[in-house]
Design an enzyme around this catalytic site. Sequence first.
Site, PDB file in Angstrom:
ATOM      1  N   PRO A 160       6.838   5.106  -2.049  1.00  0.00           N
ATOM      2  CG  PRO A 160       6.456   2.865  -2.489  1.00  0.00           C
ATOM      3  CD  PRO A 160       7.452   3.780  -1.875  1.00  0.00           C
ATOM      4  N   PRO A 161       3.325   6.040  -1.507  1.00  0.00           N
ATOM      5  CG  PRO A 161       1.486   6.871  -2.668  1.00  0.00           C
ATOM      6  CD  PRO A 161       2.637   5.936  -2.806  1.00  0.00           C
ATOM      7  CB  THR A 184       6.551   4.150   2.640  1.00  0.00           C
ATOM      8  OG1 THR A 184       6.817   5.380   1.951  1.00  0.00           O
ATOM      9  CG2 THR A 184       6.020   3.127   1.651  1.00  0.00           C
ATOM     10  CB  THR A 204       4.840  12.981   6.383  1.00  0.00           C
ATOM     11  OG1 THR A 204       4.611  13.209   4.991  1.00  0.00           O
ATOM     12  CG2 THR A 204       4.513  14.240   7.154  1.00  0.00           C
ATOM     13  CD  GLU A 258     -12.979 -16.065  -8.579  1.00  0.00           C
ATOM     14  OE1 GLU A 258     -11.819 -16.290  -8.167  1.00  0.00           O
ATOM     15  OE2 GLU A 258     -13.292 -15.022  -9.186  1.00  0.00           O
ATOM     16  CG  HIS A 306      -8.585 -17.492 -11.226  1.00  0.00           C
ATOM     17  ND1 HIS A 306      -7.727 -17.113 -12.234  1.00  0.00           N
ATOM     18  CD2 HIS A 306      -9.697 -16.727 -11.381  1.00  0.00           C
ATOM     19  CE1 HIS A 306      -8.291 -16.163 -12.966  1.00  0.00           C
ATOM     20  NE2 HIS A 306      -9.492 -15.912 -12.464  1.00  0.00           N
TER      21      HIS A 306
END
Length: 677
Positions: A247-248, A250, A253, A470, A473
Site C-alpha cells: 500500500p502507499p 509503507t 521507496t 452516535e 453506535h
Amino acid sequence: MPNTPPPSNKKGKGPANMMKPPKFNAYWIYGIIALTFLAIQYFTYQQNPKETSWHKVKVEMLRNHDIEKIEIVRNLGNVNVYIKDASLDKYPDLFSNSFDSPSKAGPHYFFTIGSIENFEQNLEKAQELMPEADRVAVKYVDHKDYFGDIIGFLFPILIILAIWFFVFKRMSKGAGGGAGGGNIFNVGKSKAKVFDKESDIKTNFKDVAGLAEAKQEVEEIVEFLKYPEKYTQLGGKIPKGALLVGPPGTGKTLLAKAVAGEAHVPFFSMSGSDFVEMFVGVGASRVRDLFKQAKEKSPCIIFIDEIDAIGRARGKNPNMGANDERENTLNQLLTEMDGFDTNSGVIILAATNRADILDRALMRAGRFDRQIHVELPDLNEREEIFNVHLRPLKLDDSVKSEFLAKQTPGFSGADIANVCNESALIAARKKKNVIEKQDFLDAVDRIIGGLEKKNKIISVNEKKTIAYHEAGHATISWLLEYAHPLVKVTIVPRGKALGAAWYLPEERSITTKEQLLDEMCSALGGRAAEELTFGKISTGAQNDLEKVTKQAMAMVSIFGMSDKVGNVSYYDSTGQSDYGFSKPYSEKTAELIDEEVKVMIESSYKRAKQILIDNKEGHEKVSQLLLEREVIFSEDLEAIFGKRDFGSSEVEETKILPTEEPTKDVRSEEENNSKAV
C-alpha cells in the site's frame, strides 16, 4: 615564500583562475539576430524623407523653383520630392532632428497620392504657366525592400524552428544519465538519476524501521552484488529483479534508497512516468539507453518507481483502444530484462501499489524473480517506526512509543511520520517547550477525523438527532462481543462528519462471520436509534449504509459466507480477469446475491433495533450525556453499562479523564469498517 598551488574550482578540476570560455548557446544567436535587425532598421529609418502635402509642394516648392526632381513610386503610391542643394537652407525642418533627418542626397519629402493619373494631371496644371526649362521632370520608380522581403521569407521558417526548438528543449530538460541536459537531439536518452559509489545518499538499513522480512530480502540483494561468488560457486544464478509491492506510504521507496546507500554500486533511479512521452518511440528508446548505461557500469542496480505507469497488462480491453506507445515501452522493457547475460551483475528493483494490474509477462520468473510484499506495520513495527521519527523531537517524559503504537492501528509509516510532525506543530501552536502525550493524541484525532468545527451552525433538533445517532453506535458497540471497543464519541463536527466515534480495533489476520455481523450491527446502530427515538430517519446514516452494503456484498460474493450462494468467490485477486465488463455469474445468481445482501443487512438492522429496545434506558443516558458534554469516553459507557466482560484490555490504556480536552485517538469508525471488508 613557499609556492602554493592556486585554489581549485568547485569541481576540483584545475585552478580557479583558469576560466573556461562561455558556451556559445542559442541565446547568443538570438542576441546577434536582434542587434542586426535593430541596426538595419536604424539605418533604413535614417534615410526616410519627411512627410509633406501636395498643397505645400505646389504652393511653396514648385512656385519658388526649389524642386530638382519628382519620383513616383508606383508600388507604394508615394511621391518623393528632391530639393535642390541651393534651396535646402529654405527648409530648416529637414535637419532639425539628426536622428530621423533624411540624407542630403534625398529624397527630402514625400506625400501619398490616390491615383497616378490624377497626380499627373494636377502636376501638369500646376506647371502650365511655367517656362518649359523650369518645369520639373517626373521619374517613375519601384521601391525595393530587400530586408522586408528576406524577413517575410524567413519569418515563418524561424517561427517553426523556434517552436520545434522549444518543444524539444522542454522534453529533454533535466535529462540525466547521458541525456545531455537540454540537447534536443537527446530526447530519447534515459532520464534516470545516477548515484555512483560516492553518492550523497546517506540512507541505510538502520533508517528503515520495521519491515523485517522485506528488509531481509533486499539485504540479500545487496549481498548478491557485493559477494556474487558466494552464490555462483554452487551453480546458482543471481536474481534479475525484485518487485516491491504494498500500500502507499509503507516504505517501498525508502527501502530502495537504503539499498542505494548500502550497495556501494551505481544506482539508477527512475520513475515509470519518465518513460512515457508524447512522441512515438521515445519510451522504448529511453529503456534501451537506460539498460545500455547499466550494462556499462555493472554491477549496478536499476530502480523503477511506480512501474505500473508502463507495466499495465497489454490488450486487456481491446474494444476501448490501447496506448500503443505505452505498450511499445513495456515490450522493450521485457526484451531488455530477458536479454541479460547470466550473472551480468545488473539487478532491477521496482515498486508499485497496483501489482494486480501488471502484465503477466513482467511478473514471470526470470524477470522479477522475487515479489517482496511491504504491508502495513503491525504493533511492534509501528513502535520501531515511532522510535525513528521521535528521535529529532523534544519530548515530554510521558511520551512512550509503545503507547503511541497502540493508538495507531492501520497506520502506515507515512501516517506515523505525519502524526509526529503534526504533534510538533500542535505543541508549537500552544507555545510549549516539549511535546506532550496529549499533543500526539490531538494529532491522531486531527489526521483521522479532520479539524474540529466548533463554530458550525447546527440547530437544536439536528444536534439532538446527531447525539442519539452516535449514542446508538456507542451503545451497540459496547454491548456486542466482537464489535471494536469504543474509546471516544463526539458530536462536535469534524471535517465533513457531523459526529464521530473512535474505536480501538483488534489487530487480527482473519475475520470470522460473527465478527463481521457484529460490526455491521454496530454500524447500523445510528439509523436504528433515529427510527426508534424520533420515528423517522435522516440522511446522516448514508456513510454507514455505504460501508454496510459493501461489507455484506463482500461476505456473499467474495468470502463465501452465504448459505444460499454457497462457498464461492467471484473476486479475481490477480487482476488478470478475462471477464471484461461482464459478470462472472449468471443473472439468476446476481439476483440471489442481491437478495442475500438485503437479508443480511435487514437482519443486522433488526438486531440493532432490538438491542436498543432492550437497553433503552442506557441509550437514553448516553444520548443525554453527549448533549451535555459533546464528548464522552469509554469510562462513561462503563459507568452506564458496566465492564465489557469480553472486551480487550487495551481499552484501559486509552482512558482519558472526562474533564480533559475532547481529543483521543485511534481509528475512526469509517476506517475500521472499511478495513474489515
